[in-house]
Scaffold this active site. Structure first.
Site, PDB file in Angstrom:
ATOM      1  N   MET A  17       0.863  -1.186   0.000  1.00 32.39           N
ATOM      2  CA  MET A  17       0.000   0.000   0.000  1.00 32.39           C
ATOM      3  C   MET A  17       0.896   1.231   0.000  1.00 32.39           C
ATOM      4  SD  MET A  17      -3.262  -1.009   2.392  1.00 32.39           S
ATOM      5  CE  MET A  17      -2.458  -1.869   3.734  1.00 32.39           C
ATOM      6  N   CYS A 114      -2.611  -1.558 -10.327  1.00 34.16           N
ATOM      7  CA  CYS A 114      -2.925  -0.227  -9.775  1.00 34.16           C
ATOM      8  C   CYS A 114      -3.865   0.516 -10.724  1.00 34.16           C
ATOM      9  CB  CYS A 114      -1.638   0.568  -9.554  1.00 34.16           C
ATOM     10  SG  CYS A 114      -1.987   2.244  -8.987  1.00 34.16           S
ATOM     11  N   LYS A 157       1.001  -9.118  -9.478  1.00 36.88           N
ATOM     12  CA  LYS A 157      -0.233  -8.811  -8.727  1.00 36.88           C
ATOM     13  C   LYS A 157      -1.159  -8.041  -9.663  1.00 36.88           C
ATOM     14  CE  LYS A 157      -1.917  -6.457  -4.565  1.00 36.88           C
ATOM     15  NZ  LYS A 157      -2.543  -5.221  -5.037  1.00 36.88           N
ATOM     16  N   ASP A 222     -10.870  -7.501   0.690  1.00 35.42           N
ATOM     17  CA  ASP A 222     -11.838  -7.396   1.787  1.00 35.42           C
ATOM     18  C   ASP A 222     -11.655  -8.403   2.925  1.00 35.42           C
ATOM     19  OD1 ASP A 222     -13.017  -5.465   0.193  1.00 35.42           O
ATOM     20  OD2 ASP A 222     -14.566  -6.820  -0.580  1.00 35.42           O
TER      21      ASP A 222
HETATM   22  C1  LIG Z   1      -3.668   3.273   0.334  1.00 37.83           C
HETATM   23  C2  LIG Z   1      -3.489   2.115  -0.615  1.00 37.83           C
HETATM   24  C3  LIG Z   1      -2.352   2.022  -1.372  1.00 37.83           C
HETATM   25  C4  LIG Z   1      -2.156   0.940  -2.256  1.00 37.83           C
HETATM   26  N1  LIG Z   1      -0.966   0.824  -2.934  1.00 37.83           N
HETATM   27  C5  LIG Z   1      -0.737  -0.297  -3.685  1.00 37.83           C
HETATM   28  C6  LIG Z   1       0.543  -0.539  -4.269  1.00 37.83           C
HETATM   29  O1  LIG Z   1       1.503   0.233  -4.119  1.00 37.83           O
HETATM   30  N2  LIG Z   1       0.692  -1.685  -5.009  1.00 37.83           N
HETATM   31  C7  LIG Z   1      -0.335  -2.584  -5.192  1.00 37.83           C
HETATM   32  O2  LIG Z   1      -0.147  -3.614  -5.858  1.00 37.83           O
HETATM   33  N3  LIG Z   1      -1.542  -2.368  -4.630  1.00 37.83           N
HETATM   34  C8  LIG Z   1      -1.760  -1.282  -3.882  1.00 37.83           C
HETATM   35  N4  LIG Z   1      -2.969  -1.125  -3.256  1.00 37.83           N
HETATM   36  C9  LIG Z   1      -3.992  -2.191  -3.376  1.00 37.83           C
HETATM   37  C10 LIG Z   1      -3.850  -3.202  -2.234  1.00 37.83           C
HETATM   38  O3  LIG Z   1      -2.603  -3.874  -2.294  1.00 37.83           O
HETATM   39  C11 LIG Z   1      -4.987  -4.260  -2.290  1.00 37.83           C
HETATM   40  O4  LIG Z   1      -4.897  -4.959  -3.502  1.00 37.83           O
HETATM   41  C12 LIG Z   1      -6.372  -3.630  -2.171  1.00 37.83           C
HETATM   42  O5  LIG Z   1      -6.417  -2.672  -1.124  1.00 37.83           O
HETATM   43  C13 LIG Z   1      -7.449  -4.709  -1.928  1.00 37.83           C
HETATM   44  O6  LIG Z   1      -7.166  -5.435  -0.749  1.00 37.83           O
HETATM   45  P1  LIG Z   1      -7.964  -5.136   0.640  1.00 37.83           P
HETATM   46  O7  LIG Z   1      -9.439  -5.198   0.323  1.00 37.83           O
HETATM   47  O8  LIG Z   1      -7.498  -6.208   1.572  1.00 37.83           O
HETATM   48  O9  LIG Z   1      -7.562  -3.756   1.064  1.00 37.83           O
HETATM   49  C14 LIG Z   1      -3.177  -0.045  -2.395  1.00 37.83           C
HETATM   50  C15 LIG Z   1      -4.346   0.074  -1.642  1.00 37.83           C
HETATM   51  C16 LIG Z   1      -4.507   1.122  -0.746  1.00 37.83           C
HETATM   52  C17 LIG Z   1      -5.766   1.192   0.076  1.00 37.83           C
END
Ligand SMILES: Cc1cc2nc3c(=O)[nH]c(=O)nc-3n(C[C@H](O)[C@H](O)[C@H](O)COP(=O)(O)O)c2cc1C
Length: 329
Positions: A17, A114, A157, A222
């Site tokens: 993130m 992303c 990813k 999630d």
């Molecule tokens: C603040 C933020 C920054 C993120 N930055 C990246 C990143 O640098 N690289 C990436 O592959 N995903 C990034 N993501 C996506 C997360 O890795 C993840 O795939 C997404 O939040 C869904 O998972 P979750 O529902 O568990 O949060 C980011 C998500 C958030 C909320």
């Protein structure tokens, strides 16, 4: 054998993130309840191969104690992916970061998910899912593989599709002999606005069994507790579960006893945790490489769930220096 291949099943991963999972937060999570694998924030290979390299290195910085860290890359130029993969695999980038004694990343991940406009409009990240960019996606994978030369595992990813679900994308990826594939159960168009579609991650899992049983498959979207992750991994035949925002609601999300355990943390314990993180932040980013405002996300995590938390947060979020912040805490 590389750490990634020795992981338990299911293994748990803290999601990359941006502006969140830097070395400071990763160390904090590791101390509380560690996942099996961490990712860096995404870092641009084209920038790393430009005069702007110095500024970007902070995104790759890590501490010697961090033994299970995958470097996540994004960009457009295959030759830059190859060069950075080489520097990661031969350990020279880790040495440039000041690490010694063979301390290194355990793998390289390619960000093909992303959704941000600034990246997508140039054809990078989730734009690589589009059919017209698939050739470039393949070139990026091959160039990175060449750079790694079997020294470290290679992973991707990604999301379920760009504008709509596109399982042909996974047929393409699963024929690339990746070591690991992480699927975030949403399309780019869906951003994070709809619930993750785990049944479709399950479809990718069936394709994996057919096309690439050797590729580790990680589901993402999630997940709010370890128990839920274990259940999803069993239901859909996954090797690993990645958790992102769930760590904001519960920093102990990777612990077996969550989520009840976090709810029992007292006001003092929560303040203390934030104090520890701010102290590590101040020690790590002494040259001001990170804006103090990036701490505000964590303020909401810890300064929460007790009487007076809202007012305390308002004060803390106004602090202009870490010294001021620590004094207030
Ligand atoms: C603040 C933020 C920054 C993120 N930055 C990246 C990143 O640098 N690289 C990436 O592959 N995903 C990034 N993501 C996506 C997360 O890795 C993840 O795939 C997404 O939040 C869904 O998972 P979750 O529902 O568990 O949060 C980011 C998500 C958030 C909320």
């Amino acid at each position: 054998m590389n750490y990634v291949f020795t992981l338990p099943r299911p293994f748990f991963v803290l999601a990359p993130m941006d502006d969140v999972t830097d070395t400071v937060f990763r160390q904090t999570v590791a101390q509380l309840a560690a996942p099996d694998l961490f990712f860096t924030e995404f870092v641009n290979v084209d920038g790393l191969m430009s005069p702007g390299r110095g500024k970007l290195l902070k995104k790759l910085r890590f501490a010697p104690e961090e033994k299970n860290l995958v470097a996540q890359l994004w960009g457009l130029k295959p030759e830059n992916f190859k060069a950075i993969a080489e520097q990661i695999a031969d350990g020279s980038l880790a040495r440039e970061l000041g690490l010694s004694g063979g301390c290194n990343f355990v793998g390289v991940d390619l960000n093909m998910g992303c959704p941000a406009k600034s990246e997508v409009q140039n054809g990078a990240c989730s734009a690589l899912i589009k059919k017209e960019n698939r050739e470039l996606a393949g070139q990026i994978i091959e160039a990175t593989r060449e750079g790694l030369a079997d020294r470290l595992p290679l992973s991707v990813k990604t999301r379920l599709g760009f504008s709509e679900v596109d399982l042909s994308w996974f047929e393409f990826l699963l024929r690339k002999n990746l070591d690991m594939l992480t699927v975030h159960g949403r399309t780019r168009k869906e951003m994070s606005k709809v619930p993750a579609q785990w049944d479709l991650i399950g479809e990718v899992s069936k394709m994996r069994a057919q096309l690439a049983p050797q590729t580790l498959l990680v589901g993402n979207g999630d997940v709010e507790s370890r128990a839920q992750g274990e259940q999803l991994a069993a239901q859909y035949g996954l090797d690993g579960i990645m958790v992102g925002r769930g760590v904001f609601a519960n920093p102990l999300v990777f612990a077996a006893a969550s989520p009840e355990k976090w709810e029992q943390y007292s006001k003092e314990e929560r303040i203390n945790l934030y104090r520890q993180q701010v102290t590590l932040f101040a020690d790590t980013w002494q040259a001001g490489e990170r804006n103090i405002k990036t701490l505000n996300k964590f303020c909401k995590v810890y300064i929460n769930g007790f009487d007076g938390a809202v007012k305390m947060r308002e004060q803390l979020m106004d602090a202009q220096t870490t010294a001021e912040l620590l004094q207030l805490l």
